[in-house]
Write an enzyme that holds these catalytic residues in place. Structure first.
Site, PDB file in Angstrom:
ATOM      1  N   SER A  18       0.696  -0.976  -0.075  1.00 52.58           N
ATOM      2  CA  SER A  18      -0.377   0.453   0.158  1.00 52.58           C
ATOM      3  C   SER A  18       1.376   1.436   0.118  1.00 52.58           C
ATOM      4  CB  SER A  18      -0.828  -0.047   1.168  1.00 52.58           C
ATOM      5  OG  SER A  18      -0.201   0.187   2.275  1.00 52.58           O
ATOM      6  N   LYS A  86       0.287  -0.613  15.666  1.00 57.71           N
ATOM      7  CA  LYS A  86      -1.033  -1.312  15.925  1.00 57.71           C
ATOM      8  C   LYS A  86      -1.451  -3.200  15.428  1.00 57.71           C
ATOM      9  CE  LYS A  86      -3.673   1.702  12.940  1.00 57.71           C
ATOM     10  NZ  LYS A  86      -3.896   0.443  12.267  1.00 57.71           N
ATOM     11  N   ASP A  87      -1.445  -3.003  14.569  1.00 54.86           N
ATOM     12  CA  ASP A  87      -1.002  -4.498  13.292  1.00 54.86           C
ATOM     13  C   ASP A  87      -0.223  -5.805  14.471  1.00 54.86           C
ATOM     14  OD1 ASP A  87      -3.190  -2.871  11.594  1.00 54.86           O
ATOM     15  OD2 ASP A  87      -1.325  -3.257  10.096  1.00 54.86           O
ATOM     16  N   SER A 132     -13.176   1.023  12.384  1.00 54.52           N
ATOM     17  CA  SER A 132     -12.226   0.155  13.294  1.00 54.52           C
ATOM     18  C   SER A 132     -13.262   0.477  14.316  1.00 54.52           C
ATOM     19  CB  SER A 132     -11.383   1.280  14.213  1.00 54.52           C
ATOM     20  OG  SER A 132     -11.391   1.380  15.217  1.00 54.52           O
ATOM     21  N   ARG A 134     -13.387   0.512  17.389  1.00 50.88           N
ATOM     22  CA  ARG A 134     -12.793   1.413  17.869  1.00 50.88           C
ATOM     23  C   ARG A 134     -13.216   2.505  18.169  1.00 50.88           C
ATOM     24  NH1 ARG A 134      -9.541   5.210  18.413  1.00 50.88           N
ATOM     25  NH2 ARG A 134      -8.493   4.132  16.644  1.00 50.88           N
ATOM     26  N   ARG A 135     -12.972   2.817  16.822  1.00 48.49           N
ATOM     27  CA  ARG A 135     -13.761   4.615  16.549  1.00 48.49           C
ATOM     28  C   ARG A 135     -15.418   4.016  16.619  1.00 48.49           C
ATOM     29  NH1 ARG A 135      -9.203   4.383  12.066  1.00 48.49           N
ATOM     30  NH2 ARG A 135      -7.544   5.484  13.231  1.00 48.49           N
ATOM     31  N   ARG A 152     -14.142  -0.022   4.941  1.00 48.29           N
ATOM     32  CA  ARG A 152     -12.933  -0.843   4.217  1.00 48.29           C
ATOM     33  C   ARG A 152     -11.830   0.115   3.640  1.00 48.29           C
ATOM     34  NH1 ARG A 152     -10.519  -6.709   4.832  1.00 48.29           N
ATOM     35  NH2 ARG A 152      -8.289  -4.865   4.648  1.00 48.29           N
ATOM     36  N   GLY A 153     -10.099  -0.010   2.920  1.00 50.42           N
ATOM     37  CA  GLY A 153      -9.957   0.442   1.937  1.00 50.42           C
ATOM     38  C   GLY A 153      -8.801   1.282   2.817  1.00 50.42           C
ATOM     39  N   ASN A 154      -7.850   1.358   1.355  1.00 51.48           N
ATOM     40  CA  ASN A 154      -7.123   2.519   1.751  1.00 51.48           C
ATOM     41  C   ASN A 154      -7.100   4.654   2.003  1.00 51.48           C
ATOM     42  OD1 ASN A 154      -7.061   3.750  -0.788  1.00 51.48           O
ATOM     43  ND2 ASN A 154      -5.952   1.773  -2.045  1.00 51.48           N
ATOM     44  N   VAL A 155      -5.997   4.910   2.056  1.00 58.41           N
ATOM     45  CA  VAL A 155      -6.646   6.251   2.690  1.00 58.41           C
ATOM     46  C   VAL A 155      -7.580   6.410   1.004  1.00 58.41           C
ATOM     47  CG1 VAL A 155      -5.774   8.655   3.104  1.00 58.41           C
ATOM     48  CG2 VAL A 155      -4.644   6.264   4.161  1.00 58.41           C
ATOM     49  N   ARG A 158     -11.079   6.065   1.407  1.00 55.77           N
ATOM     50  CA  ARG A 158     -11.607   6.362   2.065  1.00 55.77           C
ATOM     51  C   ARG A 158     -12.048   7.624   2.307  1.00 55.77           C
ATOM     52  NH1 ARG A 158      -9.038   3.769   7.745  1.00 55.77           N
ATOM     53  NH2 ARG A 158      -6.886   3.134   6.429  1.00 55.77           N
ATOM     54  N   CYS A 245      -6.201  -6.210  17.324  1.00 52.25           N
ATOM     55  CA  CYS A 245      -6.426  -5.274  17.257  1.00 52.25           C
ATOM     56  C   CYS A 245      -7.598  -4.874  16.481  1.00 52.25           C
ATOM     57  CB  CYS A 245      -5.715  -4.985  15.849  1.00 52.25           C
ATOM     58  SG  CYS A 245      -5.919  -5.760  14.244  1.00 52.25           S
TER      59      CYS A 245
END
Length: 313
Positions: A18, A86-87, A132, A134-135, A152-155, A158, A245
């Site tokens: 990525s 975090k992963d 997430s 958590r978020r 989901r997905g890369n920046v 999103r 995670c």
């Protein structure tokens, strides 16, 4: 497994494909060359988490972005690997070493919203995306009148949901946007006191084979002791809660030379109403980071944290 001899010249760094992973690995590669004089070649590796379209909660979350890189380390295709810390699963394999934890980036979560809106200014019913739990849980704690949707997905993917008008906003990590040179796209910043980060958020992990003592010594030049102590406490909290995670767990520690402050939270994942939440803090010595994390988790479990994560107490 016995360590393989290091090549005299170029080091091979295993990285996900990525844009963000390549940016992060590029930063580490430059730092390694600066510290050791050795050139670094990026070796791109596809992980299961990169190709699966399922939600992280469905595919397990823990390890899905890591295992393929670790396999490449163990079979000698690469000399070391860079992960988003975090992963990393909290259980550390005996044949691998966490050789360095570089200084951490800003830990905050940020909002990217249409019309430059801040979170408080989003209209009732606004559609906010995050991958997430958590978020999602903590955002619902802050506002029950917005709709939180799993994405989901890369920046690029999103943020694209916002620019195409499919969502009103998405929540991302400051660290990722900043490392991509895109932090200017953030329209709001969440104080960690309001939206507690994930354990290890903003930190990178530099991993190599445990038997490669020479390389471990070289990579140690990148290690930032306060960051390592902080994430050690956060990961001990996560491990003791027996959460991965993808669990709705926040954990954030700040370490100085003599003191470490750790805050943890578990927030119930609900689709309506006000979620229940437990938040606790502890203070101790950086040398006691793991014990501090375990003890804080024990206190949280005693207050019902397991039930908030959907587990049997």
């Amino acid at each position: 497994m016995t360590g393989q001899p290091l090549r005299v010249g170029t080091l091979r760094l295993g990285t996900r494909r990525s844009k963000l992973a390549l940016a992060q690995s590029g930063l580490v590669a430059h730092a390694v060359t600066e510290a050791t004089g050795r050139q670094v070649e990026l070796v791109e590796i596809t992980t299961y988490g990169d190709v699966s379209k399922e939600a992280l909660t469905q595919i397990g979350g823990t390890g899905v972005f890591v295992n393929a890189l670790r396999d490449a380390l163990l079979d000698g295709r690469v000399d070391f690997a860079v992960h988003s810390l975090k992963d990393l699963p909290t259980a550390e394999p005996a044949d691998l070493a966490l050789a360095a934890v570089p200084e951490r980036e800003d830990v905050r979560d940020v909002l990217v919203a249409r019309d430059q809106l801040k979170f408080a200014d989003l209209p009732a019913g606004a559609r906010v995306g995050t991958g997430s739990p958590r978020r999602a849980a903590q955002l619902r704690l802050l506002r029950q009148d917005v709709e939180i949707l799993a994405v989901r997905g890369n920046v690029d993917t999103r943020v694209g949901y916002v620019t195409k008008g499919e969502l009103d906003a998405v929540v991302l990590a400051y660290a990722g946007l900043n490392r991509l040179g895109r932090i200017g796209e953030a329209t709001d910043y969440f104080d960690p006191a309001a939206l507690l980060p994930a354990p290890g958020q903003g930190a990178l992990a530099v991993e190599c084979r445990a038997a490669d003592g020479e390389l471990i010594g070289q990579l140690a030049a990148l290690d930032h002791r306060p960051t390592r102590a902080a994430v050690k406490a956060e990961r001990a909290l996560l491990a003791s809660l027996e959460a991965g995670c993808s669990a709705p767990v926040g954990g954030y520690a700040v370490a100085s030379a003599h003191e470490l402050q750790l805050t943890g939270t578990v927030t119930e994942v609900v689709t309506s109403g006000v979620p229940r939440s437990i938040r606790m803090s502890a203070t101790g010595s950086p040398q006691e980071a793991e014990r501090l994390g375990r003890e804080l988790a024990a206190r949280m479990l005693a207050e019902g944290a397991a039930g908030l994560m959907g587990k049997q107490p």
